[in-house]
Design a protein around this motif. Sequence first.
Motif, short mmCIF file in Angstrom:
data_model
loop_
_atom_site.label_atom_id
_atom_site.label_comp_id
_atom_site.label_asym_id
_atom_site.label_seq_id
_atom_site.Cartn_x
_atom_site.Cartn_y
_atom_site.Cartn_z
N SER A 39 3.30 -6.85 -10.74
CA SER A 39 1.90 -7.36 -10.96
C SER A 39 1.38 -7.66 -9.63
O SER A 39 -0.08 -7.52 -9.45
CB SER A 39 2.32 -8.92 -11.36
OG SER A 39 3.02 -8.53 -12.91
N ARG A 40 1.99 -7.91 -8.73
CA ARG A 40 1.44 -8.15 -7.28
C ARG A 40 0.54 -6.90 -6.79
O ARG A 40 -0.63 -6.92 -6.27
CB ARG A 40 2.47 -8.28 -6.07
CG ARG A 40 1.85 -8.66 -4.97
CD ARG A 40 2.86 -9.15 -3.70
NE ARG A 40 2.42 -9.04 -2.42
CZ ARG A 40 2.32 -8.14 -1.54
NH1 ARG A 40 2.90 -6.96 -1.60
NH2 ARG A 40 1.79 -8.53 -0.37
N GLN A 41 1.27 -5.59 -6.99
CA GLN A 41 0.49 -4.36 -6.52
C GLN A 41 -0.81 -4.27 -7.35
O GLN A 41 -1.67 -3.64 -6.93
CB GLN A 41 1.56 -3.32 -7.00
CG GLN A 41 2.61 -3.06 -5.85
CD GLN A 41 3.86 -2.10 -6.23
OE1 GLN A 41 3.74 -1.73 -7.38
NE2 GLN A 41 4.24 -1.60 -5.37
N VAL A 42 -0.72 -4.50 -8.99
CA VAL A 42 -1.83 -4.55 -9.63
C VAL A 42 -2.95 -5.35 -9.09
O VAL A 42 -3.85 -5.09 -9.07
CB VAL A 42 -1.33 -4.86 -11.07
CG1 VAL A 42 -2.87 -4.95 -11.81
CG2 VAL A 42 -0.54 -3.66 -11.56
N ILE A 74 0.89 -1.18 -0.05
CA ILE A 74 -0.14 -0.01 -0.10
C ILE A 74 0.72 1.18 -0.15
O ILE A 74 0.71 2.14 -0.88
CB ILE A 74 -0.94 0.02 1.24
CG1 ILE A 74 -2.00 -1.22 0.88
CG2 ILE A 74 -1.63 1.34 1.33
CD1 ILE A 74 -3.04 -1.30 2.25
N LEU A 75 1.88 1.01 0.98
CA LEU A 75 2.90 2.45 0.89
C LEU A 75 3.93 2.59 -0.26
O LEU A 75 3.94 3.78 -0.60
CB LEU A 75 3.70 2.20 2.10
CG LEU A 75 3.11 2.14 3.58
CD1 LEU A 75 4.04 1.75 4.65
CD2 LEU A 75 2.12 3.32 3.78
N GLU A 76 4.00 1.31 -0.95
CA GLU A 76 4.86 1.62 -2.28
C GLU A 76 3.78 2.13 -3.35
O GLU A 76 4.15 3.03 -4.18
CB GLU A 76 5.35 0.34 -2.56
CG GLU A 76 6.27 -0.17 -1.87
CD GLU A 76 6.59 -1.92 -2.00
OE1 GLU A 76 5.99 -2.59 -2.78
OE2 GLU A 76 7.39 -2.28 -1.30
N VAL A 77 2.49 1.71 -3.38
CA VAL A 77 1.64 2.23 -4.47
C VAL A 77 1.31 3.84 -4.01
O VAL A 77 1.11 4.64 -5.05
CB VAL A 77 0.29 1.48 -4.37
CG1 VAL A 77 -0.66 2.09 -5.48
CG2 VAL A 77 0.44 0.03 -5.12
N PHE A 78 1.23 4.06 -2.90
CA PHE A 78 1.03 5.63 -2.42
C PHE A 78 2.07 6.34 -3.08
O PHE A 78 2.11 7.53 -3.59
CB PHE A 78 1.11 5.91 -0.98
CG PHE A 78 -0.41 5.93 -0.31
CD1 PHE A 78 -0.98 7.04 -0.85
CD2 PHE A 78 -0.73 5.45 0.76
CE1 PHE A 78 -2.03 7.39 -0.09
CE2 PHE A 78 -1.85 5.64 1.28
CZ PHE A 78 -2.61 6.62 1.01
N GLU A 79 3.60 5.92 -2.84
CA GLU A 79 4.59 6.46 -3.33
C GLU A 79 4.77 6.64 -4.99
O GLU A 79 4.68 7.85 -5.46
CB GLU A 79 5.68 5.82 -2.96
CG GLU A 79 6.18 5.95 -1.55
CD GLU A 79 7.47 5.18 -1.13
OE1 GLU A 79 8.33 4.94 -2.11
OE2 GLU A 79 7.54 4.77 0.18
N SER A 107 -6.47 -4.06 -7.63
CA SER A 107 -7.69 -4.71 -8.37
C SER A 107 -8.67 -4.91 -7.33
O SER A 107 -9.78 -4.64 -7.26
CB SER A 107 -7.41 -5.33 -9.26
OG SER A 107 -6.77 -4.92 -10.40
N GLU A 108 -8.31 -5.66 -6.43
CA GLU A 108 -9.01 -6.42 -5.27
C GLU A 108 -9.57 -5.54 -4.47
O GLU A 108 -10.71 -5.52 -4.00
CB GLU A 108 -8.26 -7.44 -4.64
CG GLU A 108 -7.74 -8.75 -5.03
CD GLU A 108 -6.67 -9.56 -4.48
OE1 GLU A 108 -6.40 -8.93 -3.29
OE2 GLU A 108 -6.21 -10.43 -5.00
#
Length: 105
Positions: free
Chosen positions: A63-66, A45-50, A70-71
């Motif tokens: 791919s894991r973040q995607v 979550i923090l990585e996607v925020f960044e 998505s979920e």
Amino acid sequence: MSSPPPETETHEVTLSREEQWVVHHVLATLVDDALDDDETPPAWILEVFETIESEDEPETFTSRQVRRLSEELCEYLEEEETPQRDYVHGSAVLETLEDELGSPA
């Protein structure tokens, strides 16, 4: 027990400002929920925020973040209280992410 290998497959996604806002809202809610439960928010979550807060375009996600995003977007879009404007932009993000997952890297 060994650590899993780092995920190297990435996806470049361009999000509009409105789409970024919906993603930001979903992630902020997840962080708030974790903190309310006295837990550390998951690293993804923090990585996607960044990623969405950076000036880089297109945004690059693993791919894991995607998959995880998505979920979480699916769950948010299924809530009755989700505003229509968020539903429109969130659905567009979800479609983009699902297209990325379905396409070869």
